[in-house]
Design a protein around this motif. Sequence first.
Motif, PDB file in Angstrom:
ATOM      1  N   ASP A  17       0.819  -1.215   0.000  1.00  0.00           N
ATOM      2  CA  ASP A  17       0.000   0.000   0.000  1.00  0.00           C
ATOM      3  C   ASP A  17       0.853   1.267   0.000  1.00  0.00           C
ATOM      4  O   ASP A  17       2.042   1.247   0.365  1.00  0.00           O
ATOM      5  CB  ASP A  17      -0.878   0.063   1.253  1.00  0.00           C
ATOM      6  CG  ASP A  17      -2.027  -0.928   1.246  1.00  0.00           C
ATOM      7  OD1 ASP A  17      -2.279  -1.552   0.206  1.00  0.00           O
ATOM      8  OD2 ASP A  17      -2.674  -1.066   2.307  1.00  0.00           O
ATOM      9  N   ALA A  18       0.216   2.357  -0.346  1.00  0.00           N
ATOM     10  CA  ALA A  18       0.743   3.695  -0.102  1.00  0.00           C
ATOM     11  C   ALA A  18      -0.402   4.565   0.401  1.00  0.00           C
ATOM     12  O   ALA A  18      -1.573   4.293   0.125  1.00  0.00           O
ATOM     13  CB  ALA A  18       1.339   4.306  -1.363  1.00  0.00           C
ATOM     14  N   ILE A  19      -0.055   5.606   1.141  1.00  0.00           N
ATOM     15  CA  ILE A  19      -1.012   6.632   1.518  1.00  0.00           C
ATOM     16  C   ILE A  19      -0.659   7.886   0.728  1.00  0.00           C
ATOM     17  O   ILE A  19       0.491   8.326   0.726  1.00  0.00           O
ATOM     18  CB  ILE A  19      -0.968   6.942   3.027  1.00  0.00           C
ATOM     19  CG1 ILE A  19      -1.239   5.674   3.838  1.00  0.00           C
ATOM     20  CG2 ILE A  19      -1.971   8.036   3.376  1.00  0.00           C
ATOM     21  CD1 ILE A  19      -2.589   5.045   3.608  1.00  0.00           C
ATOM     22  N   VAL A  20      -1.648   8.431   0.041  1.00  0.00           N
ATOM     23  CA  VAL A  20      -1.431   9.600  -0.803  1.00  0.00           C
ATOM     24  C   VAL A  20      -2.326  10.743  -0.321  1.00  0.00           C
ATOM     25  O   VAL A  20      -3.533  10.562  -0.140  1.00  0.00           O
ATOM     26  CB  VAL A  20      -1.740   9.279  -2.282  1.00  0.00           C
ATOM     27  CG1 VAL A  20      -1.689  10.549  -3.137  1.00  0.00           C
ATOM     28  CG2 VAL A  20      -0.759   8.243  -2.810  1.00  0.00           C
ATOM     29  N   ARG A  21      -1.717  11.892  -0.101  1.00  0.00           N
ATOM     30  CA  ARG A  21      -2.464  13.124   0.186  1.00  0.00           C
ATOM     31  C   ARG A  21      -2.880  13.724  -1.151  1.00  0.00           C
ATOM     32  O   ARG A  21      -2.041  14.029  -1.992  1.00  0.00           O
ATOM     33  CB  ARG A  21      -1.602  14.101   0.976  1.00  0.00           C
ATOM     34  CG  ARG A  21      -2.247  15.487   1.170  1.00  0.00           C
ATOM     35  CD  ARG A  21      -1.399  16.369   2.070  1.00  0.00           C
ATOM     36  NE  ARG A  21      -0.047  16.517   1.568  1.00  0.00           N
ATOM     37  CZ  ARG A  21       0.331  17.406   0.652  1.00  0.00           C
ATOM     38  NH1 ARG A  21      -0.568  18.208   0.090  1.00  0.00           N
ATOM     39  NH2 ARG A  21       1.602  17.494   0.289  1.00  0.00           N
ATOM     40  N   ILE A  22      -4.162  13.902  -1.344  1.00  0.00           N
ATOM     41  CA  ILE A  22      -4.674  14.335  -2.643  1.00  0.00           C
ATOM     42  C   ILE A  22      -4.560  15.850  -2.783  1.00  0.00           C
ATOM     43  O   ILE A  22      -4.908  16.599  -1.863  1.00  0.00           O
ATOM     44  CB  ILE A  22      -6.120  13.855  -2.828  1.00  0.00           C
ATOM     45  CG1 ILE A  22      -6.149  12.313  -2.852  1.00  0.00           C
ATOM     46  CG2 ILE A  22      -6.735  14.426  -4.098  1.00  0.00           C
ATOM     47  CD1 ILE A  22      -7.533  11.709  -2.934  1.00  0.00           C
ATOM     48  N   ASP A  40       3.082   8.050   2.783  1.00  0.00           N
ATOM     49  CA  ASP A  40       3.612   6.862   3.467  1.00  0.00           C
ATOM     50  C   ASP A  40       3.625   5.702   2.487  1.00  0.00           C
ATOM     51  O   ASP A  40       2.832   5.666   1.533  1.00  0.00           O
ATOM     52  CB  ASP A  40       2.761   6.519   4.691  1.00  0.00           C
ATOM     53  CG  ASP A  40       3.500   5.679   5.723  1.00  0.00           C
ATOM     54  OD1 ASP A  40       4.703   5.387   5.497  1.00  0.00           O
ATOM     55  OD2 ASP A  40       2.887   5.317   6.745  1.00  0.00           O
ATOM     56  N   LEU A  41       4.548   4.760   2.732  1.00  0.00           N
ATOM     57  CA  LEU A  41       4.723   3.632   1.826  1.00  0.00           C
ATOM     58  C   LEU A  41       4.856   2.336   2.598  1.00  0.00           C
ATOM     59  O   LEU A  41       5.509   2.292   3.654  1.00  0.00           O
ATOM     60  CB  LEU A  41       5.992   3.822   0.981  1.00  0.00           C
ATOM     61  CG  LEU A  41       5.977   4.946  -0.060  1.00  0.00           C
ATOM     62  CD1 LEU A  41       7.387   5.221  -0.553  1.00  0.00           C
ATOM     63  CD2 LEU A  41       5.068   4.577  -1.222  1.00  0.00           C
ATOM     64  N   GLY A  42       4.233   1.264   2.061  1.00  0.00           N
ATOM     65  CA  GLY A  42       4.418  -0.057   2.620  1.00  0.00           C
ATOM     66  C   GLY A  42       5.827  -0.569   2.365  1.00  0.00           C
ATOM     67  O   GLY A  42       6.534  -0.103   1.456  1.00  0.00           O
ATOM     68  N   ALA A  99      -7.326  12.383   1.406  1.00  0.00           N
ATOM     69  CA  ALA A  99      -6.268  11.372   1.324  1.00  0.00           C
ATOM     70  C   ALA A  99      -6.890  10.040   0.939  1.00  0.00           C
ATOM     71  O   ALA A  99      -8.108   9.847   1.052  1.00  0.00           O
ATOM     72  CB  ALA A  99      -5.523  11.245   2.659  1.00  0.00           C
ATOM     73  N   ILE A 100      -6.039   9.101   0.498  1.00  0.00           N
ATOM     74  CA  ILE A 100      -6.546   7.811   0.039  1.00  0.00           C
ATOM     75  C   ILE A 100      -5.482   6.741   0.242  1.00  0.00           C
ATOM     76  O   ILE A 100      -4.276   7.025   0.161  1.00  0.00           O
ATOM     77  CB  ILE A 100      -6.960   7.893  -1.448  1.00  0.00           C
ATOM     78  CG1 ILE A 100      -7.778   6.673  -1.874  1.00  0.00           C
ATOM     79  CG2 ILE A 100      -5.748   8.099  -2.344  1.00  0.00           C
ATOM     80  CD1 ILE A 100      -8.481   6.866  -3.221  1.00  0.00           C
ATOM     81  N   ARG A 101      -5.931   5.535   0.552  1.00  0.00           N
ATOM     82  CA  ARG A 101      -5.033   4.375   0.586  1.00  0.00           C
ATOM     83  C   ARG A 101      -4.989   3.762  -0.804  1.00  0.00           C
ATOM     84  O   ARG A 101      -6.033   3.482  -1.386  1.00  0.00           O
ATOM     85  CB  ARG A 101      -5.527   3.326   1.594  1.00  0.00           C
ATOM     86  CG  ARG A 101      -4.652   2.059   1.628  1.00  0.00           C
ATOM     87  CD  ARG A 101      -5.107   1.101   2.711  1.00  0.00           C
ATOM     88  NE  ARG A 101      -6.353   0.446   2.393  1.00  0.00           N
ATOM     89  CZ  ARG A 101      -6.457  -0.713   1.726  1.00  0.00           C
ATOM     90  NH1 ARG A 101      -5.357  -1.328   1.278  1.00  0.00           N
ATOM     91  NH2 ARG A 101      -7.642  -1.250   1.498  1.00  0.00           N
ATOM     92  N   VAL A 102      -3.779   3.566  -1.320  1.00  0.00           N
ATOM     93  CA  VAL A 102      -3.598   3.032  -2.664  1.00  0.00           C
ATOM     94  C   VAL A 102      -3.064   1.609  -2.584  1.00  0.00           C
ATOM     95  O   VAL A 102      -1.899   1.395  -2.244  1.00  0.00           O
ATOM     96  CB  VAL A 102      -2.626   3.900  -3.483  1.00  0.00           C
ATOM     97  CG1 VAL A 102      -2.451   3.330  -4.884  1.00  0.00           C
ATOM     98  CG2 VAL A 102      -3.118   5.340  -3.546  1.00  0.00           C
ATOM     99  N   PRO A 103      -3.871   0.589  -2.881  1.00  0.00           N
ATOM    100  CA  PRO A 103      -3.342  -0.773  -2.972  1.00  0.00           C
ATOM    101  C   PRO A 103      -2.450  -0.910  -4.210  1.00  0.00           C
ATOM    102  O   PRO A 103      -2.575  -0.136  -5.172  1.00  0.00           O
ATOM    103  CB  PRO A 103      -4.606  -1.636  -3.104  1.00  0.00           C
ATOM    104  CG  PRO A 103      -5.742  -0.749  -2.732  1.00  0.00           C
ATOM    105  CD  PRO A 103      -5.311   0.634  -3.094  1.00  0.00           C
ATOM    106  N   GLN A 104      -1.576  -1.889  -4.186  1.00  0.00           N
ATOM    107  CA  GLN A 104      -0.698  -2.143  -5.337  1.00  0.00           C
ATOM    108  C   GLN A 104      -0.043  -0.829  -5.812  1.00  0.00           C
ATOM    109  O   GLN A 104       0.012  -0.523  -7.017  1.00  0.00           O
ATOM    110  CB  GLN A 104      -1.482  -2.791  -6.481  1.00  0.00           C
ATOM    111  CG  GLN A 104      -2.142  -4.102  -6.129  1.00  0.00           C
ATOM    112  CD  GLN A 104      -1.134  -5.188  -5.757  1.00  0.00           C
ATOM    113  OE1 GLN A 104       0.030  -5.153  -6.171  1.00  0.00           O
ATOM    114  NE2 GLN A 104      -1.569  -6.160  -4.970  1.00  0.00           N
ATOM    115  N   ALA A 105       0.496  -0.088  -4.859  1.00  0.00           N
ATOM    116  CA  ALA A 105       0.978   1.267  -5.152  1.00  0.00           C
ATOM    117  C   ALA A 105       2.101   1.280  -6.182  1.00  0.00           C
ATOM    118  O   ALA A 105       2.166   2.164  -7.039  1.00  0.00           O
ATOM    119  CB  ALA A 105       1.430   1.941  -3.863  1.00  0.00           C
TER     120      ALA A 105
END
Length: 346
Positions: free
Chosen positions: A27-32, A67-69, A121-127
Amino acid sequence: MRAAFMYGAGDVRVEDTPDPVLRESTDAIVRIVRSCVCGSDLHPYHSMTASEQGTPMGHEFLGVVEDLGSEVSGLRRGDLVVSPFTYSDNTCEFCREGLHTSCRHGGFWASGDIGGAQAEAIRVPQAQGTLVAVPGVGEDSALLPSLLTLADVYGTGYHAAKQARVTAGTTVTVVGDGAVGLLAVLSAKRLGAERIILMGRHKDRTDLGREFGATDVVAERGDEGVELVRELTGGDGTHAVLEAVGHMAAYEMAVGAVRPGGVISRVGVPQYERAPVGFGSLFGHNVTLTGGPAPVRAYIDELLPAVLDGTVDPGKVFDLAIDLEQTPDGYRAMDRREALKTLIRF
């Protein structure tokens, strides 16, 4: 954080919701920093059954990696990234074939426990497979609207033209003067189309279509519109018809406007389950029917350079810019045809 939810037809609200957190090592967390309202968002806006539980909305975004997995490589915190409207690993056999919308480990935003992109913000699977970093572009760049179109509408318009086999010398009809239709015009022009007939009746939009490369505009609908297309093409119709609406009337115009041996490419989300494909419509004229959800991740690397150097400016489809709290107003403006496409700023 704040995010937009739809509770039923015409009922969009911006509410507090928990901040996204990493759940998987991929995952990653991205601030939009930029999102938007899509024409396809208007389908549930017209028809969604009322519910006490809101549905998160939005599937197009640019953002900054927060943030990054542990398994994500090739991205860094602080990167500005563009995301396709689906997430994918970019490594399975379907992705390798350019069909990221069918990724074995992929999916759509605002489905399951995945949030929507009309949010802070959003959680991005398979970032690693999904996000594309855009180096050297700041959060206040004038390029952001055009970069945002790579998340969906530009890639979708390009998909329509590619699936229709548009090349130098091809004649094209585009059905629909929404953002996707206009960027299908731009895409057909970029691929070398000789003649591009835009079927649309809103002059401000068709004027932009002409700027993007349309050679002719047909404002009439139905049989009258089809007849005018045929008059413009010596009675034959065009090699390709790019259908960017999704309603049966648009499909029927596409069938009427395509020439024998031509291609109908549909990228408007179909609001019907059955359509004519028999002898009198497609079979008897050797017409190919294609299209589908655009695997825009397959096109971003190809389309990005011309956006960065200013050769194309697909961001012109955004004619209304609002803040997140005004998202319900953005939906209303598009529904009333007061806006072509609404940009959401953060």
